[in-house]
Scaffold this motif. Structure first.
Motif, PDB file in Angstrom:
ATOM      1  N   LEU A 135      -1.409   0.606  -4.420  1.00 44.10           N
ATOM      2  CA  LEU A 135      -0.276   1.773  -3.964  1.00 44.10           C
ATOM      3  C   LEU A 135      -1.220   3.106  -4.174  1.00 44.10           C
ATOM      4  O   LEU A 135      -0.977   3.726  -3.336  1.00 44.10           O
ATOM      5  N   SER A 158       0.746  -1.309   0.030  1.00 46.73           N
ATOM      6  CA  SER A 158      -0.026   0.037   0.234  1.00 46.73           C
ATOM      7  C   SER A 158       0.855   1.249   0.041  1.00 46.73           C
ATOM      8  O   SER A 158       2.035   1.150  -0.057  1.00 46.73           O
ATOM      9  N   SER A 159       0.298   2.424   0.020  1.00 46.74           N
ATOM     10  CA  SER A 159       0.978   3.698   0.093  1.00 46.74           C
ATOM     11  C   SER A 159       1.956   3.898   1.202  1.00 46.74           C
ATOM     12  O   SER A 159       3.180   4.294   1.052  1.00 46.74           O
ATOM     13  N   SER A 160       1.965   3.228   2.384  1.00 47.06           N
ATOM     14  CA  SER A 160       2.654   3.260   3.450  1.00 47.06           C
ATOM     15  C   SER A 160       4.003   2.508   3.157  1.00 47.06           C
ATOM     16  O   SER A 160       4.957   2.801   3.631  1.00 47.06           O
ATOM     17  N   ASP A 188      -2.395   6.853  -5.906  1.00 45.85           N
ATOM     18  CA  ASP A 188      -1.650   8.085  -6.250  1.00 45.85           C
ATOM     19  C   ASP A 188      -1.083   8.705  -5.030  1.00 45.85           C
ATOM     20  O   ASP A 188       0.197   9.070  -5.346  1.00 45.85           O
ATOM     21  N   THR A 189      -1.500   8.151  -3.788  1.00 41.95           N
ATOM     22  CA  THR A 189      -0.693   8.783  -2.613  1.00 41.95           C
ATOM     23  C   THR A 189       0.711   7.737  -2.658  1.00 41.95           C
ATOM     24  O   THR A 189       1.626   8.710  -2.218  1.00 41.95           O
ATOM     25  N   GLY A 190       0.865   6.638  -2.776  1.00 47.13           N
ATOM     26  CA  GLY A 190       1.745   5.858  -2.984  1.00 47.13           C
ATOM     27  C   GLY A 190       2.831   6.124  -3.962  1.00 47.13           C
ATOM     28  O   GLY A 190       3.943   6.360  -3.443  1.00 47.13           O
ATOM     29  N   CYS A 249       5.158   2.442   0.155  1.00 48.13           N
ATOM     30  CA  CYS A 249       5.689   3.330  -0.784  1.00 48.13           C
ATOM     31  C   CYS A 249       6.751   4.150  -0.061  1.00 48.13           C
ATOM     32  O   CYS A 249       7.839   4.741  -0.478  1.00 48.13           O
ATOM     33  N   GLU A 250       6.463   4.439   1.263  1.00 46.90           N
ATOM     34  CA  GLU A 250       7.373   5.647   1.840  1.00 46.90           C
ATOM     35  C   GLU A 250       8.715   5.053   2.174  1.00 46.90           C
ATOM     36  O   GLU A 250       9.717   5.415   1.972  1.00 46.90           O
ATOM     37  N   SER A 289      -1.596  10.743 -10.742  1.00 48.45           N
ATOM     38  CA  SER A 289      -0.187  10.347 -10.440  1.00 48.45           C
ATOM     39  C   SER A 289       0.735  10.672 -11.731  1.00 48.45           C
ATOM     40  O   SER A 289       1.969  10.871 -11.654  1.00 48.45           O
ATOM     41  N   GLU A 316       3.195   9.243  -5.243  1.00 50.68           N
ATOM     42  CA  GLU A 316       3.756  10.558  -4.595  1.00 50.68           C
ATOM     43  C   GLU A 316       4.827  10.135  -3.642  1.00 50.68           C
ATOM     44  O   GLU A 316       5.895  11.014  -3.768  1.00 50.68           O
ATOM     45  N   TYR A 317       4.377   9.311  -2.668  1.00 48.27           N
ATOM     46  CA  TYR A 317       5.673   9.014  -1.801  1.00 48.27           C
ATOM     47  C   TYR A 317       6.945   8.281  -2.570  1.00 48.27           C
ATOM     48  O   TYR A 317       8.117   8.811  -2.379  1.00 48.27           O
TER      49      TYR A 317
END
Length: 481
Positions: free
Chosen positions: A88, A61-63, A90-92, A65-66, A121, A94-95
């Motif tokens: 992932l 998930s997006s987390s 769009d937020t993922g 991706c950080e 994205s 971005e990270y």
């Protein structure tokens, strides 16, 4: 009885991935694994030294991706990142792009297929394309980017810093309006070698415009995929012009478009041009009939660069197949792979197939399943397969109305032809008797079959035990069922 036999696949994948990490420290390749926090933490420490990271279908998930963004920043040796089929969002992205934009990033290949991305994205990815000359491959298919989003990507491609060579945009909900932006990007991007636009509703008018742009563009395009793009015979003249003008183009796929026999005739004008160096041609489900086989035969027998052709799901019938077989017997034919599943073939064409197999030394792959060949037809084919000049490595005979009656002859082929490494007999009524004959061939020291595919074949528990024992005694053999 049919037994599901994918035993311990996930455990094997985990062990194999850890083996790669511990022994090579260069490649992490994991698929279809739910990532627990402890497992993820364990992998993060190893990613810092990996050149390649592949984490398809891992419920990321997006987390995550950080964390991956930090890995990109601290690992300058990372050149390939594959994250297909993860949510992932769009937020993922971005990270992730924060790491991709760092000066230390040397990433070359980025795979983000089916990651729940939208047009939002694309602005972030545009920044990466503009800023990272190391990035040569971008795979973003199966995302709802839309025409507006991909237009933004095209702006990034036009930046002089962008050195993109491969762009995959399948299933991105593109429309005809994208072509102007694509052509502008093509004009400014001589590095681009592969463009995949399959499964977007472009239509003939847009494909014509794209082809005009490709003819004028300075790029040396090698691959063009336009499957299921709403193409008819109306745009085949323009595609033909690309074939005759772009000597670099070696891979063309226009499958799942209703071009018909008239469209194929137009394509063959470009394919037969001396400038055309086509190697791979996919024409599956194009509404072709036996009427196209005269042109196809001429192509196979004279275009020595052509090594692979797919004609799956076209109504070629026995008369068309006989023409193709005659072409395969021509000394100038260099075809190595012929995909001709579900083409309305019967026993009647098998003598011609056998004759071609006995003469053609180049053909390595024959996919002829989903045709009503029957036992008698396969018996005839085996005569050609057993000829010393036949070098078939992969033979697919799934759903060909076969029974145990032909298995003794197939077993002889398996035990005799050491070049044969893959055999598909799925969806045939072989039963215990037939499967046992095939197993006996697999036990032979002279049999080199490494992959035997037996989907939807029913056998007893006793035969299943024999198959398990066979796999244990010959671990190099994979029996897929």
């Amino acid at each position: 009885m049919r037994t599901q036999r994918g035993r311990g696949l996930r455990d094997f994948q985990q062990r194999f991935a850890l083996h790669l990490i511990s022994t090579v420290k260069m490649e992490l390749d994991i698929q279809c694994e739910e990532m627990s926090p402890s497992r993820w933490a364990e992998l993060l420490s190893t990613m810092k030294s990996c050149k390649t990271i592949r984490l398809d279908d891992c419920n990321l998930s997006s987390s995550n991706c950080e964390d991956l963004s930090s890995i990109i920043n601290v690992n300058p040796s990372l050149t390939e990142l594959k994250l297909n089929n993860n949510e992932l969002g769009d937020t993922g992205i971005e990270y992730l792009c924060k790491g991709l934009l760092m000066p230390s990033c040397s990433l070359q290949k980025l795979w983000l297929q089916n990651c729940n991305l939208t047009s939002a994205s694309c602005e972030t990815l545009r920044s990466v394309l503009s800023a990272q000359p190391s990035l040569t491959e971008l795979h973003v298919g199966d995302n709802k980017l839309g025409t507006a989003g991909v237009k933004v990507l095209c702006q990034g491609m036009m930046n002089p810093n962008c050195k993109l060579q491969k762009l995959q945009l399948e299933y991105c909900e593109l429309t005809a309006d994208i072509v102007e932006a694509l052509n502008a990007a093509l004009q400014s991007k001589p590095t681009l070698k592969e463009l995949s636009l399959s499964n977007n509703t472009l239509g003939d008018t847009a494909v014509k415009q794209l082809c005009w742009g490709l003819v004028e563009a300075s790029c040396n395009l090698e691959l063009l995929h336009l499957e299921n793009c709403g193409i008819t015979s109306d745009s085949c003249r323009e595609i033909s012009a690309v074939l005759s003008n772009k000597t670099s183009l070696i891979d063309l796929s226009v499958g799942d478009n209703k071009i018909g026999d008239s469209g194929l005739a137009l394509l063959c004008q470009g394919l037969m041009h001396p400038n055309c160096k086509i190697q791979k041609l996919w024409l599956w489900d194009c509404d072709l009939t036996s009427a196209s086989c005269k042109d196809l035969s001429r192509l196979i027998s004279t275009k020595e660069t052509l090594t692979e052709i797919s004609l799956i799901d076209n109504n070629l019938r026995d008369s068309g197949m006989e023409m193709l077989c005659q072409a395969l017997k021509d000394p100038k034919s260099k075809l190595q792979e012929l995909w001709i599943r579900e083409c309305g073939l019967t026993t009647a064409c098998c003598k011609a197939v056998s004759s071609a197999l006995s003469v053609n030394k180049h053909l390595k792959v024959l996919h002829i399943g989903e045709n009503k060949l029957g036992d008698a037809g396969v018996e005839l084919m085996c005569e050609g397969l057993l000829h010393p000049d036949c070098n078939i490595q992969s033979l697919w005979l799934g759903n060909c109305d076969l029974t145990a009656a032909c298995c003794a002859t197939l077993a002889t082929v398996m035990a005799t032809k050491q070049c044969l490494t893959e055999l598909d007999l799925s969806y045939n009524s072989l039963e215990d008797e037939g499967v046992r004959k095939i197993c006996e061939a697999l036990r032979s020291p002279s049999c080199n079959v490494q992959q035997l595919i037996l989907y939807d074949i029913f056998w007893s528990s006793e035969v299943d035990d024999e198959l398990r024992a066979l796999e244990e005694s010959k671990p190099e053999v994979k029996i897929i069922s």
